[in-house]
Design an enzyme around this catalytic site. Structure first.
Site, short mmCIF file in Angstrom:
data_model
loop_
_atom_site.label_atom_id
_atom_site.label_comp_id
_atom_site.label_asym_id
_atom_site.label_seq_id
_atom_site.Cartn_x
_atom_site.Cartn_y
_atom_site.Cartn_z
N LYS A 1 -1.94 7.36 -1.23
CA LYS A 1 -0.87 6.93 -1.33
C LYS A 1 0.11 7.38 -2.21
O LYS A 1 -0.37 7.53 -3.49
CB LYS A 1 -0.59 5.38 -1.64
CG LYS A 1 0.45 4.85 -1.74
CD LYS A 1 0.40 3.23 -1.94
CE LYS A 1 1.78 2.57 -2.36
NZ LYS A 1 1.69 1.30 -2.80
N LYS B 1 -3.75 6.54 -5.79
CA LYS B 1 -2.22 5.96 -5.59
C LYS B 1 -1.64 6.68 -6.82
O LYS B 1 -2.12 6.49 -8.07
CB LYS B 1 -2.31 4.78 -5.92
CG LYS B 1 -0.81 4.08 -5.92
CD LYS B 1 -0.73 2.45 -5.87
CE LYS B 1 0.52 1.95 -6.12
NZ LYS B 1 0.70 0.44 -6.13
C1 PBG Z 1 1.99 -2.69 -6.17
C2 PBG Z 1 2.44 -1.48 -4.91
C3 PBG Z 1 3.40 -1.02 -4.68
C4 PBG Z 1 3.53 -0.47 -3.62
C5 PBG Z 1 2.40 -1.15 -2.74
N1 PBG Z 1 1.71 -1.85 -3.75
C6 PBG Z 1 4.54 -0.33 -5.71
C7 PBG Z 1 4.26 0.10 -7.18
O1 PBG Z 1 3.10 0.76 -7.23
O2 PBG Z 1 4.94 0.25 -7.69
C8 PBG Z 1 4.66 0.43 -2.74
C9 PBG Z 1 4.73 0.63 -1.62
C10 PBG Z 1 5.84 1.03 -0.98
O3 PBG Z 1 6.54 1.91 -1.53
O4 PBG Z 1 5.93 1.08 0.42
N2 PBG Z 1 1.80 -3.85 -6.03
#
Ligand code: PBG
Length: 338
Positions: free
Chosen positions: A262, A208
């Site tokens: 992601k 991520k």
């Molecule tokens: C953290 C989380 C995020 C997303 C999914 N889980 C946000 C982040 O890391 O700031 C982002 C998902 C998206 O942008 O669609 N709980």
């Protein structure tokens, strides 16, 4: 195998390989398509907010809502009837604190929603719970903070274990840790197994990246990182592809049942490399910003939004993703049904 057929001779006298033969009719194109996108590939992200009775539109994610517990069930049923096999659930609590205790409260917004969804849907839909603290902490970070404001990895792991147990008890089929703490998958697997939740699977947000594409999501869950902070201390640097492979390998070694990359489109190289190397299912999260860019450009008439949405999702399948988390899930499923 390098199969290069002999070129024919063109009318003008030079050799031409006739690639267009197989593009001539829709049936030919269907026959030779290497990649297919189906409703079975899709997971729909949904938001549930505590203390509201009507759903609230999310302006930066057109077509999406912060759901009340009852509108959530209606939407999940609609997606199930369209054949979407899974949803991933995010909670918006009415109160936040320094440690994010709403994330593991048995009466917390996601736990209540999970049990309601389970009673309404039975096993017809895979219920995935995003497992993180940022929606529940008043500072907006994905873990607890030390006095100096940095995120304390190991103290956070203990809290993730509590969240995993609360989500498992509430009925999650899959927990999806998204906080990018080191050791989070192993900690969660240990906690789940120790409490007898051996059938609850872990979908690891393995690679991520610290991305600007999460902007609309943070509106959706009312998260602001205090002091203009960022997640560069725990999410991955977009400049690093090989590092993502280490993250993935670690998560699999710690017991991840599925791994995720992601965001999606800016990381197709990572998706492709992961898909080549691992045997577990590979998910790609087409995130909020990717969805919103398509919607915004389509609204201005600059692109054909439906076509671009399909092109995005197909690209993820072509790169090797087996599972796609996307805000387009409902729309695409509807289009496939028609
Ligand atoms: C953290 C989380 C995020 C997303 C999914 N889980 C946000 C982040 O890391 O700031 C982002 C998902 C998206 O942008 O669609 N709980």
């Amino acid at each position: 195998m390098e199969a290069t057929p002999e070129p024919g001779i063109s009318g003008a006298g030079f050799p031409v390989r006739r690639m267009r033969r197989l593009r001539r009719t829709p049936a030919l194109r269907r026959l030779v398509a290497e990649t297919s996108l189906g409703v079975d590939d899709l997971v729909a992200p949904l938001f549930v907010r505590a203390g509201i009775s009507d759903r609230v539109p999310i302006s930066s994610l057109p077509g999406h809502f912060q759901h009340s517990s009852s509108s959530l069930v209606v939407e999940a049923k609609r997606l199930a009837s369209l054949g979407v096999p899974g949803i991933v659930l995010f909670g918006v609590p009415d109160e936040k604190d320094a440690v994010g205790s709403g994330a593991w409260d048995p009466d917390g917004v996601v736990q209540v929603a999970l049990s309601e969804l389970r009673s309404a849907l039975g096993d017809t839909m895979v219920l995935i719970a995003d497992l993180c603290l940022d929606e529940y902490t008043d500072h907006g970070h994905c873990g607890v903070l030390r006095a100096d404001g940095t995120v304390d990895n190991d103290a956070t792991l203990e809290l993730y274990q509590r969240v995993a147990l609360a989500q498992a008890v509430a009925g999650a089929d899959v927990v999806a840790p998204s906080g990018m703490m080191d050791g989070q998958v192993g900690a969660i697997r240990t906690a789940l197994d120790g409490a007898g939740h051996i059938d609850v699977a872990v979908l690891a947000y393995a690679a991520k990246f610290a991305s600007g594409l999460y902007g609309p999501f943070r509106d959706a869950v009312d998260v602001t990182i205090t002091g203009g902070g960022d997640r560069l201390g725990y999410q991955q640097d977009p400049r690093n592809g090989r590092e993502a492979l280490t993250e993935v390998a670690l998560d699999i070694a710690e017991g991840a049942d599925m791994v995720m990359v992601k965001p999606a489109l800016a990381y197709l190289d990572v998706i492709a490399a992961v898909a080549q190397r691992v045997d577990v299912p590979v998910a790609a999260y087409h995130v909020s910003g990717e969805y919103s860019m398509v919607k915004a450009a389509a609204e201005r008439g600059w692109i054909d939004g439906d076509a671009v949405a399909l092109e995005h999702l197909i690209a993820l399948k072509r790169a090797g993703a087996n599972i796609i988390l996307t805000y387009f899930a409902g729309e695409v499923a509807e289009a496939m049904r028609d």
